[in-house]
Write a protein that holds these residues in place. Structure first.
Motif, PDB file in Angstrom:
ATOM      1  N   TYR A 228     -21.741 -33.206 -21.207  1.00 26.44           N
ATOM      2  CA  TYR A 228     -20.847 -31.916 -21.278  1.00 26.44           C
ATOM      3  C   TYR A 228     -21.082 -31.551 -22.640  1.00 26.44           C
ATOM      4  O   TYR A 228     -21.534 -32.173 -23.477  1.00 26.44           O
ATOM      5  N   LEU A 229     -20.759 -30.134 -22.749  1.00 20.89           N
ATOM      6  CA  LEU A 229     -20.449 -29.776 -24.108  1.00 20.89           C
ATOM      7  C   LEU A 229     -18.962 -29.718 -24.529  1.00 20.89           C
ATOM      8  O   LEU A 229     -18.368 -29.299 -23.982  1.00 20.89           O
ATOM      9  N   HIS A 230     -19.092 -30.520 -25.807  1.00 17.10           N
ATOM     10  CA  HIS A 230     -17.905 -30.633 -26.467  1.00 17.10           C
ATOM     11  C   HIS A 230     -17.559 -29.507 -27.595  1.00 17.10           C
ATOM     12  O   HIS A 230     -18.261 -29.373 -28.294  1.00 17.10           O
ATOM     13  N   ARG A 261     -13.966 -29.538 -22.765  1.00 19.34           N
ATOM     14  CA  ARG A 261     -15.371 -30.096 -22.415  1.00 19.34           C
ATOM     15  C   ARG A 261     -15.446 -29.097 -21.037  1.00 19.34           C
ATOM     16  O   ARG A 261     -14.877 -29.084 -20.316  1.00 19.34           O
ATOM     17  N   GLU A 265     -23.585 -26.145 -16.864  1.00 16.82           N
ATOM     18  CA  GLU A 265     -24.456 -25.949 -17.708  1.00 16.82           C
ATOM     19  C   GLU A 265     -24.434 -24.622 -18.329  1.00 16.82           C
ATOM     20  O   GLU A 265     -24.308 -23.628 -17.656  1.00 16.82           O
ATOM     21  N   GLY A 268     -24.222 -22.889 -25.217  1.00 15.96           N
ATOM     22  CA  GLY A 268     -23.119 -22.893 -26.144  1.00 15.96           C
ATOM     23  C   GLY A 268     -22.973 -21.722 -27.272  1.00 15.96           C
ATOM     24  O   GLY A 268     -21.719 -21.311 -27.751  1.00 15.96           O
ATOM     25  N   ILE A 285     -19.251 -28.117 -31.952  1.00 11.27           N
ATOM     26  CA  ILE A 285     -19.856 -28.010 -30.938  1.00 11.27           C
ATOM     27  C   ILE A 285     -20.694 -28.925 -30.746  1.00 11.27           C
ATOM     28  O   ILE A 285     -21.587 -29.064 -31.499  1.00 11.27           O
ATOM     29  N   GLN A 287     -23.447 -31.284 -27.656  1.00 12.86           N
ATOM     30  CA  GLN A 287     -23.771 -32.007 -26.468  1.00 12.86           C
ATOM     31  C   GLN A 287     -23.467 -33.704 -26.560  1.00 12.86           C
ATOM     32  O   GLN A 287     -23.871 -34.294 -27.319  1.00 12.86           O
TER      33      GLN A 287
END
Length: 306
Positions: A228-230, A261, A265, A268, A285, A287
């Motif tokens: 996930y992208l934090h 989160r 896909e 960012g 930011i 991954q």
């Protein structure tokens, strides 16, 4: 219903009052690439030895290819290829000579299987080179060639990529996937390099102190340990509306302390620019995601993934 290649029930093995395997049950389906995960001394190698007939358990039963009678199991083991730890090699012989000895010992007809096995593991051009002059990785590949001589339906591999460089690891990974896809070979393997298991396995078994503590499919692992992208932002109050209406992002979570989160896909930079338009600053930011090593460490409640 899937055909089971291995059904092991309540297997216990005791060495000098030490339970190396403790009432362990495991089922491996036809076509599986099954990753066996555990620390050193957890019982991985012993279990592989039990399945291959090299160790007799104190209790429990192993069924192979649907057979549980002892005489029948001995016959069924001709359908198995095995590599446990480092291969036993005659160092003054060539790769071909080593394979010829194994072929004769196992009563495998014809010599075509020798060249085919060497070709599969990338050793067909070693010629008259003695195995004492092989690198550790080459010796390991020769061990896998030995396991492949009888064109097995089931491969039991204990640390098959031990000593291989990144190119060698990639070659063995591709070989196992090819055997599984094209020949339908079922593979049961342990490995210290857990990141490799995630690239080839469709099921995992986690063993600790001789006990199987969890079995999980690759898809179940992916669901539990999704990447996930934090993002850490300065204000999350309007973020759900912005993500859904302006970016079409549906799969996300908002946590306390303005942590976000994003599981979809997504680029960012695009998220950052969109939030900036609404005066929402992004402080962090990155991954993220839980690896197999992280998952295993959490599962056994301590450090170590060997």
């Amino acid at each position: 219903m899937n055909e089971y290649i291995i059904r092991a029930s309540n297997v216990t093995k005791i060495y000098k009052k030490n339970k190396v395997l403790d009432d362990l049950s495991i089922n491996i389906k036809k076509g599986d690439i099954y990753g066996f995960v555990g620390k050193n001394g957890a019982g991985k190698t012993t279990m592989i030895r039990v399945i291959s007939g090299l160790v007799i358990p104190n209790n429990g039963q192993v069924e192979l290819f649907g057979h549980s009678e002892e005489k029948e199991i001995i016959k069924q083991r001709s359908r198995i290829g095995v590599l446990i730890e480092s291969p036993a090699l005659y160092l003054n012989m060539t790769a071909k000579e080593n394979l010829e000895l194994v072929r004769i010992q196992r009563g495998i007809p014809g010599i075509k299987c020798i060249d085919e096995s060497l070709d599969l593991v990338g050793l067909k051009d070693t010629g008259k080179k003695k195995t004492k002059n092989f690198s550790l990785g080459m010796k390991q590949r020769l061990g896998i060639a030995m396991a492949l001589l009888n064109d097995p339906e089931l491969l039991l591999l204990d640390e098959p990529i031990n000593g291989l460089d990144p190119i060698g690891i990639k070659e063995i990974r591709e070989l196992l996937l090819k055997l599984n896809k094209e020949r339908g070979t079922t593979v049961f393997l342990s490995s210290h390099i857990l990141s490799e298991l995630t690239q080839i396995c469709n099921r995992y078994g986690f063993i600790n102190d001789g006990k199987l503590i969890e079995e999980i499919t690759a898809s179940e692992f992916s669901d539990k340990c999704r990447t996930y992208l934090h993002l850490k932002i300065n204000d999350s109050s309007d973020v759900p509306i912005i993500l859904e209406n302006e970016l079409g992002i549906k799969d996300y979570e908002v946590f306390p302390d303005n942590i976000l989160r994003v599981y979809d896909e997504f680029n960012g930079e695009k998220i950052t620019l969109c939030l900036a338009k609404h005066n929402i600053g992004v402080k962090e930011i990155m991954q993220m995601g839980e690896s197999l090593e992280d998952y295993f460490t959490k599962l056994v409640g301590g450090e170590g993934n060997e």
